[in-house]
Every structure is written in structure tokens, then in C-alpha cells.
Design a protein around this motif. Structure first.
Motif, PDB file in Angstrom:
ATOM      1  N   CYS A  40      11.443   6.898   8.389  1.00  0.00           N
ATOM      2  CA  CYS A  40      11.058   6.826   6.975  1.00  0.00           C
ATOM      3  C   CYS A  40       9.741   6.084   6.766  1.00  0.00           C
ATOM      4  CB  CYS A  40      12.164   6.172   6.161  1.00  0.00           C
ATOM      5  SG  CYS A  40      12.084   4.374   6.145  1.00  0.00           S
ATOM      6  N   MET A  41       9.307   5.263   7.734  1.00  0.00           N
ATOM      7  CA  MET A  41       8.046   4.493   7.674  1.00  0.00           C
ATOM      8  C   MET A  41       8.173   3.119   7.024  1.00  0.00           C
ATOM      9  SD  MET A  41       5.653   6.145   9.307  1.00  0.00           S
ATOM     10  CE  MET A  41       4.203   5.172   8.925  1.00  0.00           C
ATOM     11  N   PRO A  74       5.246  10.373   7.383  1.00  0.00           N
ATOM     12  CA  PRO A  74       6.142  10.565   6.230  1.00  0.00           C
ATOM     13  C   PRO A  74       5.750   9.810   4.959  1.00  0.00           C
ATOM     14  CG  PRO A  74       7.422  10.359   8.253  1.00  0.00           C
ATOM     15  CD  PRO A  74       6.005   9.978   8.602  1.00  0.00           C
ATOM     16  N   ASN A  75       4.731   8.942   4.979  1.00  0.00           N
ATOM     17  CA  ASN A  75       4.251   8.374   3.716  1.00  0.00           C
ATOM     18  C   ASN A  75       3.653   9.458   2.824  1.00  0.00           C
ATOM     19  OD1 ASN A  75       4.918   5.656   3.974  1.00  0.00           O
ATOM     20  ND2 ASN A  75       3.057   5.203   5.133  1.00  0.00           N
ATOM     21  N   ASP A  76       3.158  10.507   3.428  1.00  0.00           N
ATOM     22  CA  ASP A  76       2.714  11.705   2.712  1.00  0.00           C
ATOM     23  C   ASP A  76       1.700  11.399   1.605  1.00  0.00           C
ATOM     24  OD1 ASP A  76       2.445  14.287   1.850  1.00  0.00           O
ATOM     25  OD2 ASP A  76       4.516  14.548   1.212  1.00  0.00           O
ATOM     26  N   CYS A  77       0.569  10.850   1.991  1.00  0.00           N
ATOM     27  CA  CYS A  77      -0.446  10.447   1.020  1.00  0.00           C
ATOM     28  C   CYS A  77      -1.064  11.606   0.243  1.00  0.00           C
ATOM     29  CB  CYS A  77      -1.560   9.657   1.712  1.00  0.00           C
ATOM     30  SG  CYS A  77      -1.013   8.036   2.249  1.00  0.00           S
ATOM     31  N   ALA A  94       0.875  14.029  -0.913  1.00  0.00           N
ATOM     32  CA  ALA A  94       2.003  14.579  -1.676  1.00  0.00           C
ATOM     33  C   ALA A  94       2.321  16.014  -1.271  1.00  0.00           C
ATOM     34  CB  ALA A  94       1.734  14.476  -3.178  1.00  0.00           C
TER      35      ALA A  94
END
Ligand code: HEM
Ligand code: HEM
Ligand code: HEM
Ligand code: HEM
Ligand code: SF4
Ligand code: SF4
Ligand code: SF4
Ligand code: SF4
Lengths: 357, 395
Positions: free
Chosen positions: B280-281, B211-214, B216
Motif C-alpha cells: 500500500c506504500m 501505488p501512491n498513484d500521483c 490518479a
């Protein structure tokens, strides 16, 4: 020779460091050894060291060869790029970290961009290549990072701060979800060159190109041409894309707007869009001083007031937008109130207010 | 000879000063032995003087058999800058995760020095290697040299765009699935959809391992694949104690920031009520040595993100809350087939999938692609009372 097509990209495995191949999918944890230097530890106990440096994204082949030489010298020839245009060298020997950092700094590529820093600025083509551009992108990034680079090389902010520049509302790149976004804007409908339009453009194609249906056929001085319903135009440049007689570029009225408080990651709070902070600043190359100082001011205010691990948008949500405008000294205007579809969702619908005497 | 002297560029020269690496220096390096880059510098200086761009769209350009991968570009004062009269860009599909060897980079550099401006973007905002600026007559030759070296073009226009992904399991302990393998397989599977635009508009797929979604994905992909886990966060109590001993304020900086309100720190022991964890990380990001995602891993699939044009910006929203790791690729391919069929049938020209869903409603879209509604798909159930019942639900 037969013509080769549809082979797709080379398989990434060809380019992986042998240590990464051995430990693929078996990483245990990582540590930050210094800003820009990460150490990932595998379950096997092996370690891969990453040295990250900023690049201008626009690179000449000679600089690419220089990166290749640095990789040969320090990282066994293995390197990668990040989604924010940073370059990363992958080292198995920690003794090479300091010499590589020195070499990168000497070559003018600062090491940093990790954790609670300002990483590289995601940006678009601007005047280098795009016909829609209301401003340049590379120049703004350069001017801005000349000012903000200490936040790239040091992890000295409350949380990550992600900055992006897009040169028009098409926003190639996730500008609409950045902590601070700089957006090039046109503010007037296209100026129509009625004399050349008929010759240069196909009118039905032109009419069809407008996403809001603002373009109508018209006759001017007996010539078939078009006109634009001004209230319906959102300055998107699609018409100029298909017809060079629809001039969008306007040095006096084109400029920049600043948006804040967006984020992509799911950490803590949900991803969010950036919100309007400054509706218009002039286009002032080569160094865009108005933009640079506006952004630097927002960064300073955020750095002074936010709590640890609080992204810019999380801070504004905690303290409230009135406080953001008060602390930054940015005037709140009619343009800050949404008037597009579902605008009402952004109105304050309670009496929760932090009033001050 | 005077005409060989570079034209003065005082405004751009200003951008060669200062600590951040300069794109102007890059253009000048390329200009040393390339007339197109020299003219690009001159044209850009003119833009800096005039405060406006000098590029326009133009006629069809490309390589044989492909409808995408090349962006045509012409300048509006070609008499003054003839070497950039045509200055087309090639989008070259990057290797997943943007990994290279020095030799691969040199190969690309050599090809581009032979055929184009010698200028690149590493990388474009969709992930491609951008080769910036070639004449029309060089496009086919560049393409043939690229494919001979094992590279191919990416997507542009109303096509499947080049998929991209985060570094994933190659170097990140948080990746809940193999993003690079997924991205590479998907890219190979949809070569036709990438190279011969078949859609009403562009379609982007991006994959992040957690979920950090590097990359985007949630903000920029029509279909966003984001790694997530189902079971408990793995916790190493000794390492938690180390962080505390090293001065981390676990109560303030971890527990108080937890959006699930499900963590407690007694001063000696950390407990997480994993049922309320939102994945959520945050805690994992702050204590990577002590906490890790669980072992029952997979991905969430979200749909519909896009930039503001035409109907306003959208973030992707949940379509499938959880797919186990082993089923991600097959599920995504099945979903793509159904989504593209629906889009083909109901989408208007230049309508992104997210906009189509807004127009017809998520419920109708789910009916169309044969998915059941799930409470994870909404932030909250509807609060407007105007419910239109289906015929079959009334007498
Ligand atoms: C629907 C709105 C959009 C329109 C009309 C649009 C239009 C364009 C145009 C005309 C170009 C060519 C620029 C040039 O090289 O001259 C371009 C480039 C590009 N666009 Fe978009 N774009 C849109 C949205 C996006 C979004 C949301 C993304 C990314 C998520 C994106 C990614 C790119 C990339 C990667 C390039 C290559 C140049 C670069 O890296 O800056 N576009 N776009
Ligand atoms: C003559 C043939 C044409 C070719 C070869 C062509 C090619 C392209 C290419 C390669 C892009 C970059 C798109 C991207 O990757 O984002 C682009 C952008 C664009 N083109 Fe064209 N184009 C042509 C005609 C048209 C026409 C007829 C229209 C409108 C009716 C149009 C409207 C646009 C718009 C609005 C963009 C912005 C980006 C996007 O839609 O993705 N073009 N074009
Ligand atoms: C608080 C939120 C975030 C945290 C804690 C976080 C954490 C991290 C960490 C630890 C890494 C290193 C991973 C690795 O390469 O091993 C990383 C990489 C990265 N992050 Fe994030 N990240 C966050 C948000 C974001 C956002 C919002 C973006 C972009 C919009 C972003 C872009 C990147 C990029 C480009 C990399 C390098 C990725 C790569 O190697 O492909 N991060 N992030
Ligand atoms: C699902 C939609 C709603 C339905 C079906 C509904 C239905 C009703 C009904 C049947 C009454 C009693 C009317 C009476 O006393 O004769 C009522 C009263 C009321 N409703 Fe709603 N309502 C809805 C939504 C709302 C909303 C969204 C609000 C305000 C935000 C609201 C505010 C009120 C108020 C203030 C009263 C008077 C309460 C009182 O006198 O104590 N209603 N509503
Ligand atoms: S943001 Fe707009 S002006 Fe900039 S490259 Fe994309 S389409 Fe062109
Ligand atoms: S700028 Fe966009 S909205 Fe305005 S007339 Fe042209 S196509 Fe239509
Ligand atoms: S998205 Fe998650 S798994 Fe992928 S690199 Fe970023 S932090 Fe790691
Ligand atoms: S991942 Fe997020 S929600 Fe879950 S326990 Fe950690 S901080 Fe709380």
C-alpha cells in the motif's frame, strides 16, 4: 517546406537536469527540508533539491517567461510541473533555495503543497472556456485558496488533503476521488427554444446525443422540434453541446454540491469515491462565500478530529457518517441516500451503529 | 480613444486581492497587448454578473489531416465581444513528466503570443499544454510553428488521449518502472490513434510508478498502469532507529495503520511479514529513508476508470496483477490491440471500455481478449446464486 505531422512531443531527455540524467532510476530516499522543499538523495550521494510553488494553472505568456527567468537564475534553467498544477524548480545548489523562495513569494507564488498539506486544487475550465459549465472553476479555486492557503504553505493537517473543482458532471479531472470535491450542477432539464431549434440544429443528431434517450421528436405550434422526458434527464448538457437551442444555463437553479472522503492513492485504505456532503449551494460569484465557508468548516472539523495519517475518508469510515454530519453540522437529507443503480449497496445492512444517548 | 479603454470589471477585480495567485491578473497581463484576452475578461465579467456561461460548441475546426487536438469554442454574444467570437483551444502534447527547460517554455510562449490569446493552462486535466483561445484562421499557422519547434498536438474526442505519467525514476525512489520512458514510447507508438479518432469514445492511458498513484491513473484512465513490487520491502534498521529516536511513534503511526496487519515494532526492532503486505506504500511514505519497495519490480494493469457520465463513475479494476518491469510495454501494447478490437466489435457509440465491461460482464470480456480469470481480479467471489453456465461445461 514540407508539412510536419505526427512527431509527438519532444523527448523528455532534452529537458532533464544533468544531475537527474546522471542519477535516473538510482534514487535512494528523500527528505522534506521545509514545506514545498524536497531533497532527493541518489545512490551516488548526489542531491537534487525541489522547490514547489502554487500557480493558478491559467498562466499568461508573460508569467511563463518570468518562470523561465527564475529558472535561469536559480535552477540552471530546469523546471517542471506537477499533475496538480504546481510548478517545481530543480536545483543542484542548496544555496539557491532561500533566494528562490523569496523571489517566488515576492512574485506572488506561494511555496508549499508537499506532504500533509492542501496541495493545489485540480480544476477545470468553467466560464473561461467550457459550454457545459454550471459554474466557474478558477474563481472558486481562487476564493477558496485565499482562505485555505495557510494549509498550503504549512504541513499542518493530519494527512494529505486533496481538493478538486469540476464545473459540471463530466468532471474533467479526478473530482470523484478527492478528499473534498466541489462540483457544479445543473438541476433542471434544458429549456427548449422551439422557435429557433429547427433552424439551428439537426434533430436526429440532437436525439442521438442524449445518453439517457430522454429526447423525443415533437411538434409545437406546427413546427418540428423535440421535447424532453424530464424524469429521464440527468442534466449532462450533451444536447446543448450539439444544439444551442437546448439551453442548460440557469442562474437560479445552477449551483454547487460538495463531496467528501474520496482518495486516489492506495496508501493504507483502498482508493475510494467521494460521497455527497452538501447537495446544493448557490452560485455566488465573485467569491462564493457559501462554498468557501462550507469547505473551510469541513477542513477544520477534519483537522481537529482525525488521527495522524488518516485521510478524510478514512476518518469518516472510522467514526461513522452520522458523526461526520453531527460534527460538521451539515443536515442529512433525502438527497444523501442513493437512488441510482445498485443504490442498495450503500444502505446500512447491519446493526452496527454508534448510538449516543 | 474611449473604445480602447478597457471595460470595467469590478467583480473580477475583487479576485485580484488575497494571497493566492490570481488568474484574473494573468488574463489582464495577457490583455495588455492582446485584444482577445481583453474581450475574454469582459465576457467573463458578464458571466460573473449573469451567473451563467457564454460559450457554445460550434462547427468543425482543426488542423489539416488531424481529427483532434483542437476544441472549438464560440461565444453567444459575439457582437459585444468580437475578439473572442472564435476562441478555440489547442491541446499540445506535453513532454513526459512535464519537464521543461526555460528555453522550451519561451519557445512556446513566443508561438502563442504570435498566434493566440497569450493565455495557457499548465496543464490541462489530461496533462496537455492547453493553449487557450485562437481564431480559426490561426490554427494551422500555430500548428506549423509548433511542429517546427518539435511539439505536436495531443488527443481529443473519440481518440487515444494524450498519455501521462508521474515523475517516476527521474526523481522518485519509489518508481517500480520507468514511467516516463513508457509514456513517451506509447505516445509515439499511437500518434495515428491520437490524431485521427478511431474509437467509439475516448481512451486514456496513465502510468504511475507506485501505488501512491500521483497521476490518479486508477481514477481517470481507461487503462491504468501502476508500479508495484513482488518481493520484500527493503529495510534499513539503522534508519528505522533514527526515525524512532527522532520521535516517530512507529507502533501508532506506522504499524497500527498498516492494512496488511503485518508489521510489528518491539520498541527496538521492526519486523514486516511481507507475505501479508498489501503493497500500500504507507510505511514507506512515512519512513522513506528506512524502507523501500523491493527489487523484483513491475506493474499492475487495471482497466475501466471513468467519470460519472453516462452510467456512473468507475474506478479501474485489476486486469493483470503483475507484469515484470521488462515486459510492461510489450504487454500493454498487446493488450491494447486486443482490447480495442473487442471495443470496436461490441462497444456502442460513446460507450467507454469500463461501461462495456459492466454491460457484458468481466468474464465475457476476459474471454474476448483471451485472458484467464484470476482471484486478484475480484474483491470477493460472486455472492449471487444465478450462475449462467457455458454450454461446454454442461452435458
Ligand atoms: C465523459 C465525460 C466527459 C465529457 C463529456 C467531457 C467533455 C469535455 C469538454 C466539452 C471539454 C472542453 C472544455 C473546454 O475547453 O471548453 C473538456 C475538456 C477537458 N476534459 Fe473532459 N469530459 C469528460 C470527462 C473527462 C475526464 C474524466 C477527464 C480527465 C480525466 C477529462 C479531461 C479533460 C481535459 C484535460 C480537458 C481540457 C480542459 C481542462 O483541462 O480543464 N474529461 N471535456
Ligand atoms: C461538427 C463536428 C464536431 C466537432 C469538430 C466536435 C469536436 C469536439 C471536440 C474537439 C470536443 C472536445 C472533446 C474532448 O476532448 O473531451 C467535443 C466534445 C464533445 N462533442 Fe463534439 N464535435 C462535433 C460534433 C459533435 C456531435 C455531432 C456530437 C454528438 C452527436 C458531439 C458531442 C460532443 C460531446 C458530448 C462532447 C463532450 C466531450 C466528449 O465526448 O469527449 N459533438 N467535440
Ligand atoms: C497518502 C497518499 C500519498 C502519499 C504518501 C504521497 C506521497 C508523495 C510524495 C512523497 C511525493 C513526492 C514524489 C516526488 O516527486 O519525488 C508525491 C508527489 C505527488 N503526489 Fe502524492 N502522495 C499521495 C497521494 C497523492 C494523491 C492522492 C495525489 C493526487 C490525486 C497525489 C499527487 C501528487 C502529485 C501531483 C505529486 C507531484 C508528482 C509529480 O512530481 O509528478 N499524491 N506524493
Ligand atoms: C447462495 C445463495 C444461498 C443459497 C443457495 C441458500 C440456501 C439455503 C438453504 C438450502 C437453506 C435451508 C432451507 C431450509 O431450512 O429449508 C437456507 C436457509 C437460510 N438462509 Fe440461505 N441460501 C443462500 C443465501 C442466503 C443469504 C444471502 C441469506 C441472508 C443474508 C440467507 C439466509 C438464510 C436463512 C436466514 C436461512 C434459515 C436458516 C435457519 O433456519 O437456520 N441465505 N438457505
Ligand atoms: S467539467 Fe464540465 S464544464 Fe468543466 S471543463 Fe469539463 S466538461 Fe466543461
Ligand atoms: S441534459 Fe443530457 S440527459 Fe438531459 S436531455 Fe440533454 S442530453 Fe439528455
Ligand atoms: S506515483 Fe509513486 S513513483 Fe510516481 S511520483 Fe508518485 S510516489 Fe513516486
Ligand atoms: S506497504 Fe502497507 S501493507 Fe505493506 S507493510 Fe507497509 S503499511 Fe503494511
Amino acid at each position: 517546406m514540407t508539412r510536419i505531422t505526427d512527431i509527438g512531443p519532444p523527448h523528455y531527455e532534452k529537458f532533464l537536469h544533468p544531475l537527474i540524467k546522471r542519477n535516473y532510476g538510482h534514487w535512494l530516499y528523500h527528505e522534506t527540508l521545509a514545506p514545498g522543499v524536497l531533497c532527493h538523495v541518489a545512490e551516488s550521494g548526489e542531491r537534487i533539491y525541489t522547490v514547489r510553488a502554487g500557480s493558478p494553472r491559467l498562466l499568461s505568456v508573460s508569467t511563463i517567461r518570468r518562470f523561465a527567468d527564475l529558472a535561469d537564475q536559480y535552477s540552471g534553467g530546469y523546471l517542471r510541473f506537477t499533475s496538480r498544477h504546481n510548478i517545481e524548480f530543480l536545483l543542484d545548489n542548496p544555496a539557491n533555495i532561500e533566494p528562490l523562495k523569496r523571489a517566488l513569494n515576492e512574485a506572488g507564488f506561494p511555496v508549499g503543497g508537499t506532504n500533509n498539506s492542501i496541495s493545489n486544487v485540480v480544476h477545470t475550465q468553467g466560464w473561461i472556456h467550457c459550454h457545459s459549465a454550471a459554474t466557474d472553476a478558477s474563481g472558486i479555486v481562487k476564493a477558496l485558496m485565499d482562505r485555505l492557503h495557510p494549509h498550503f504553505t504549512r504541513e499542518d493537517l493530519p494527512a494529505k488533503l486533496r481538493v478538486a473543482v469540476a464545473c459540471c458532471v463530466n468532471m474533467c479531472g479526478a473530482v470523484h476521488c478527492s478528499d473534498i470535491a466541489i462540483l457544479g450542477i445543473h438541476r433542471k432539464p434544458p429549456q427548449i427554444r422551439h422557435d429557433t431549434l429547427r433552424k439551428a440544429c439537426e434533430i436526429p443528431t440532437l436525439i442521438a446525443s442524449c445518453p439517457t434517450g430522454a429526447i423525443r421528436p415533437a411538434v409545437v405550434d406546427g413546427k418540428r422540434t423535440v421535447d424532453v422526458i424530464e424524469e429521464q434527464c440527468m442534466y449532462c448538457s450533451n444536447c446543448f453541446t450539439v444544439c444551442a437551442a437546448m439551453q442548460m444555463n440557469d442562474p437560479e437553479n445552477d449551483g454547487l454540491s460538495i463531496w467528501v472522503g474520496g482518495k486516489v492513492s492506495n496508501a493504507r485504505s483502498e482508493p475510494k469515491f467521494s460521497k455527497l456532503a452538501i447537495p446544493f449551494l448557490p452560485n455566488n460569484p465573485p467569491r462564493w462565500p457559501e462554498v468557501v465557508s462550507a469547505v473551510a468548516n469541513i477542513v477544520d472539523v477534519y483537522a481537529r478530529h482525525a488521527r495522524r495519517f488518516e485521510r478524510l475518508g478514512e476518518w469518516t469510515e472510522r467514526v461513522g457518517w452520522p458523526r461526520f454530519f453531527e460534527l460538521t453540522g451539515i443536515p442529512f437529507t433525502r438527497y444523501h441516500i442513493d437512488d441510482f443503480r445498485y443504490a442498495g449497496l450503500s444502505y446500512a445492512r447491519s446493526t452496527h451503529m454508534r448510538l449516543r444517548p | 480613444m474611449p473604445e480602447d479603454q478597457p471595460k470595467p470589471t469590478p467583480l473580477l477585480d475583487e479576485l485580484e486581492t488575497g494571497p493566492w495567485p490570481s488568474f484574473v491578473t494573468e488574463i489582464k497581463r495577457a490583455a495588455e497587448n492582446n485584444p482577445a484576452s481583453a474581450d475574454l475578461l469582459g465576457l467573463l465579467e458578464r458571466s460573473y454578473q449573469d451567473r451563467k456561461g457564454h460559450w457554445k460548441h460550434g462547427g468543425i475546426v482543426g488542423v489539416r489531416g488531424y481529427g483532434s487536438g483542437v476544441i472549438g469554442r464560440y461565444n453567444d454574444i459575439p457582437d459585444e465581444f468580437p475578439n473572442v467570437a472564435q476562441f478555440h483551444t489547442l491541446r499540445v502534447n506535453h513532454p513526459s513528466g512535464w519537464f521543461y527547460t526555460s528555453d522550451a517554455l519561451r519557445t512556446l510562449a513566443d508561438i502563442w503570443e504570435r498566434h493566440g490569446s497569450g493565455l495557457t493552462n499548465l496543464h490541462g486535466a489530461t496533462g496537455d499544454i492547453i493553449l487557450l483561445g485562437a481564431r480559426t484562421d490561426q490554427l494551422e499557422a500555430t500548428f506549423q510553428d509548433l511542429t517546427a519547434a518539435g511539439f505536436d498536438l495531443g488527443g481529443s474526442g473519440s481518440a487515444m488521449r494524450t498519455p501521462s505519467c508521474c515523475v517516476g525514476q527521474a526523481r522518485c525512489e519509489w518508481a517500480c518502472f520507468d514511467t516516463m520512458k513508457f509514456c513517451n514510447n506509447l505516445t509515439q507508438a499511437y500518434q495515428d490513434e491520437m490524431h485521427r479518432p478511431p474509437f467509439p469514445y475516448k481512451f486514456k492511458v496513465k502510468a504511475s510508478g507506485c501505488p501512491n498513484d500521483c497521476v490518479a491513473a486508477i481514477a481517470r484512465a481507461d487503462l491504468s498502469i501502476i508500479g508495484i513490487w513482488k518481493d520484500d520491502i527493503r529495510q534499513d534498521d539503522a534508519a528505522v532507529a533514527e526515525y524512532a529516536a527522532a520521535g516517530l511513534d512507529i507502533a501508532r503511526d506506522v504499524c497500527a495503520r498498516c492494512p496488511g496487519q503485518c508489521m510489528e515494532w518491539t520498541g527496538a526492532h521492526l519486523t514486516i511479514d511481507n507475505r501479508d503486505c498489501k503493497r500500500c506504500m504507507h510505511c514507506i511514505n512515512v519512513m522513506p529513508k528506512a524502507l523501500r519497495p523491493g527489487v523484483e519490480r513491475g506493474a499492475a494493469i487495471l482497466i475501466g476508470a471513468k467519470a460519472p457520465i453516462v452510467q456512473g463513475a468507475l474506478l479501474s479494476s485489476v486486469l493483470v496483477p503483475f507484469v515484470p518491469e521488462a515486459e510492461i510495454e510489450a504487454t500493454v501494447r498487446e493488450l491494447l490491440a486486443r482490447i480495442w478490437e473487442f471495443w470496436d466489435e461490441y462497444g456502442k457509440n460513446r460507450e467507454r471500455i469500463g461501461e462495456l465491461i459492466q454491460r457484458v460482464g468481466m468474464a465475457a470480456f476476459l474471454d474476448g481478449i483471451g485472458l484467464e480469470p484470476r482471484p486478484e481480479m475480484v474483491a470477493f467471489p460472486r455472492d449471487n446464486p444465478f450462475v449462467f453456465f457455458q454450454k461446454e461445461d454442461t452435458k
